[in-house]
Design a protein around this motif. Structure first.
Motif, short mmCIF file in Angstrom:
data_model
loop_
_atom_site.label_atom_id
_atom_site.label_comp_id
_atom_site.label_asym_id
_atom_site.label_seq_id
_atom_site.Cartn_x
_atom_site.Cartn_y
_atom_site.Cartn_z
N VAL A 116 0.84 -1.20 0.00
CA VAL A 116 0.00 0.00 0.00
C VAL A 116 0.88 1.25 0.00
O VAL A 116 0.61 2.21 -0.73
CB VAL A 116 -0.98 -0.01 1.19
N ALA A 117 1.95 1.24 0.80
CA ALA A 117 2.86 2.40 0.82
C ALA A 117 3.47 2.63 -0.56
O ALA A 117 3.56 3.78 -1.02
CB ALA A 117 3.95 2.18 1.87
N HIS A 118 3.88 1.57 -1.23
CA HIS A 118 4.44 1.70 -2.58
C HIS A 118 3.38 2.22 -3.56
O HIS A 118 3.68 3.08 -4.40
CB HIS A 118 5.00 0.37 -3.10
N ALA A 119 2.17 1.68 -3.48
CA ALA A 119 1.10 2.12 -4.39
C ALA A 119 0.79 3.60 -4.18
O ALA A 119 0.64 4.34 -5.15
CB ALA A 119 -0.14 1.26 -4.19
N LEU A 120 0.70 4.03 -2.92
CA LEU A 120 0.42 5.45 -2.64
C LEU A 120 1.57 6.33 -3.10
O LEU A 120 1.35 7.43 -3.62
CB LEU A 120 0.15 5.65 -1.15
N ALA A 121 2.78 5.86 -2.93
CA ALA A 121 3.95 6.64 -3.36
C ALA A 121 3.97 6.81 -4.88
O ALA A 121 4.46 7.82 -5.38
CB ALA A 121 5.23 5.97 -2.88
N ALA A 125 0.84 13.31 -7.29
CA ALA A 125 0.64 14.08 -6.05
C ALA A 125 -0.81 14.53 -5.86
O ALA A 125 -1.34 14.46 -4.75
CB ALA A 125 1.58 15.27 -6.01
N HIS A 126 -1.47 15.00 -6.93
CA HIS A 126 -2.83 15.49 -6.77
C HIS A 126 -3.80 14.37 -6.39
O HIS A 126 -4.77 14.60 -5.68
CB HIS A 126 -3.31 16.26 -8.00
N ALA A 130 -5.57 13.89 -2.42
CA ALA A 130 -7.02 13.71 -2.27
C ALA A 130 -7.36 12.44 -1.51
O ALA A 130 -8.20 12.45 -0.61
CB ALA A 130 -7.69 13.70 -3.65
N ILE A 131 -6.70 11.34 -1.85
CA ILE A 131 -7.04 10.06 -1.21
C ILE A 131 -6.59 10.06 0.26
O ILE A 131 -7.27 9.51 1.13
CB ILE A 131 -6.47 8.86 -2.00
N LEU A 132 -5.46 10.69 0.56
CA LEU A 132 -5.01 10.75 1.95
C LEU A 132 -5.92 11.64 2.79
O LEU A 132 -6.21 11.32 3.95
CB LEU A 132 -3.56 11.22 2.03
N ALA A 154 -15.81 17.35 -8.61
CA ALA A 154 -14.44 17.12 -9.09
C ALA A 154 -13.60 16.45 -8.01
O ALA A 154 -12.77 15.59 -8.31
CB ALA A 154 -13.81 18.44 -9.52
N ALA A 155 -13.83 16.84 -6.76
CA ALA A 155 -13.10 16.20 -5.65
C ALA A 155 -13.49 14.72 -5.55
O ALA A 155 -12.62 13.85 -5.37
CB ALA A 155 -13.39 16.92 -4.34
N LYS A 156 -14.79 14.43 -5.69
CA LYS A 156 -15.24 13.02 -5.68
C LYS A 156 -14.59 12.24 -6.81
O LYS A 156 -14.14 11.10 -6.61
CB LYS A 156 -16.76 12.94 -5.83
N ALA A 157 -14.55 12.83 -7.98
CA ALA A 157 -13.97 12.15 -9.14
C ALA A 157 -12.48 11.91 -8.92
O ALA A 157 -11.95 10.84 -9.24
CB ALA A 157 -14.19 12.98 -10.41
N ARG A 158 -11.79 12.87 -8.34
CA ARG A 158 -10.36 12.72 -8.10
C ARG A 158 -10.10 11.58 -7.11
O ARG A 158 -9.19 10.78 -7.29
CB ARG A 158 -9.77 14.03 -7.58
N ILE A 159 -10.92 11.50 -6.07
CA ILE A 159 -10.77 10.42 -5.08
C ILE A 159 -11.05 9.08 -5.73
O ILE A 159 -10.33 8.10 -5.52
CB ILE A 159 -11.69 10.67 -3.87
N HIS A 160 -12.09 9.03 -6.55
CA HIS A 160 -12.43 7.79 -7.25
C HIS A 160 -11.28 7.35 -8.16
O HIS A 160 -10.88 6.18 -8.16
CB HIS A 160 -13.71 7.97 -8.06
N ARG A 161 -10.72 8.29 -8.92
CA ARG A 161 -9.60 7.96 -9.82
C ARG A 161 -8.37 7.53 -9.02
O ARG A 161 -7.65 6.61 -9.42
CB ARG A 161 -9.29 9.13 -10.74
#
Length: 185
Positions: A116-121, A125-126, A130-132, A154-161
Motif C-alpha cells: 500500500v505504501a508503494h502504491a500510494l507513493a 501528487a494530486h 485527495a485520497i489521503l 471534481a473532488a469526488k472524481a479525483r478520489i475515485h480515480r
C-alpha cells in the motif's frame, strides 16, 4: 430532542444564555453518548462526547438553522470518533515514509503495508493528496474540495480515480512490480 421547550432553550443558548446552554448540553449528552458508542472505540466514547460538547458550546452561535442541530451534533461526534481512530492508527502503525522505516525502531514494512505504501507513493501528487485527505484524515468531500480549490463533484472524481489507480498498482497484473498482496502480510 426537538420538542418546543428544547427549541426555546436551543435558541436562547445560541444567543448566549449560559443556563440554556447547560440545559442543551445536558440533554444532548445522552444522545451523543449513544451515537458515540456505535461509532467510537469503547475507550474513546467519553472523550469523544466531551470534545464534541466542548465544540458545540463554542460553535453553537454559528449554527445557522436550529432544525439542523441534531444532525450537526451527530456529525461532530462522528468526526471526533474518526479523529480518535486515526490517531490510534497512527500511534499503532509505523511511519509512512519508507526511508524512515529502516533502523532499530522501525523495521522495513512488509506485506500489505509495504504494498500500500508503494502504491500510494506511485500515485501522482494530486491524487495522493485527495485520497489521503479522505481515507487517512477522514475529511469530508466539501472540506477536500475547499482545500484543493475544486468543485465537490471534481473532488469526488479525483478520489475515485486515485482509488482506482491505487487498486491497479496493487493488482498482480501491474507490470511495474508492485504485487497485489504479499504472502507474508
Amino acid at each position: 430532542m426537538q420538542d418546543p421547550g428544547f427549541q426555546m432553550a436551543l435558541q436562547q443558548a445560541r444567543q448566549g444564555d449560559r443556563q440554556s446552554l447547560e440545559q442543551v448540553l445536558a440533554r444532548s449528552r445522552q444522545d451523543l453518548r449513544r451515537y458515540a458508542e456505535y461509532h467510537c472505540a469503547i475507550n474513546d466514547v467519553e472523550d469523544a462526547v466531551q470534545e464534541s460538547l466542548l465544540l458545540v458550546s463554542r460553535k453553537l452561535a454559528s449554527l445557522r438553522e436550529l432544525g439542523a442541530y441534531a444532525s450537526w451534533l451527530f456529525r461532530i461526534v462522528k468526526r471526533e470518533c474518526n479523529r480518535m481512530k486515526r490517531a490510534a492508527r497512527i500511534l499503532l502503525l509505523q511511519p509512512s515514509d519508507l526511508e524512515e522505516l529502516e533502523g532499530p525502531h522501525y523495521p522495513a514494512p512488509t506485506g500489505l503495508l509495504r504494498d500500500v505504501a508503494h502504491a500510494l507513493a506511485r500515485l501522482p501528487a494530486h491524487y495522493r493528496d485527495a485520497i489521503l485527505m479522505r481515507d487517512l484524515e477522514g475529511r469530508s468531500i466539501a472540506e477536500i474540495a475547499a482545500e484543493l480549490s475544486l468543485h465537490p463533484e471534481a473532488a469526488k472524481a479525483r478520489i475515485h480515480r486515485a482509488r482506482s489507480l491505487a487498486r491497479h498498482y496493487l493488482s498482480p497484473s501491474d507490470a511495474d512490480g508492485v504485487p497485489a498482496l504479499a504472502a507474508d502480510g
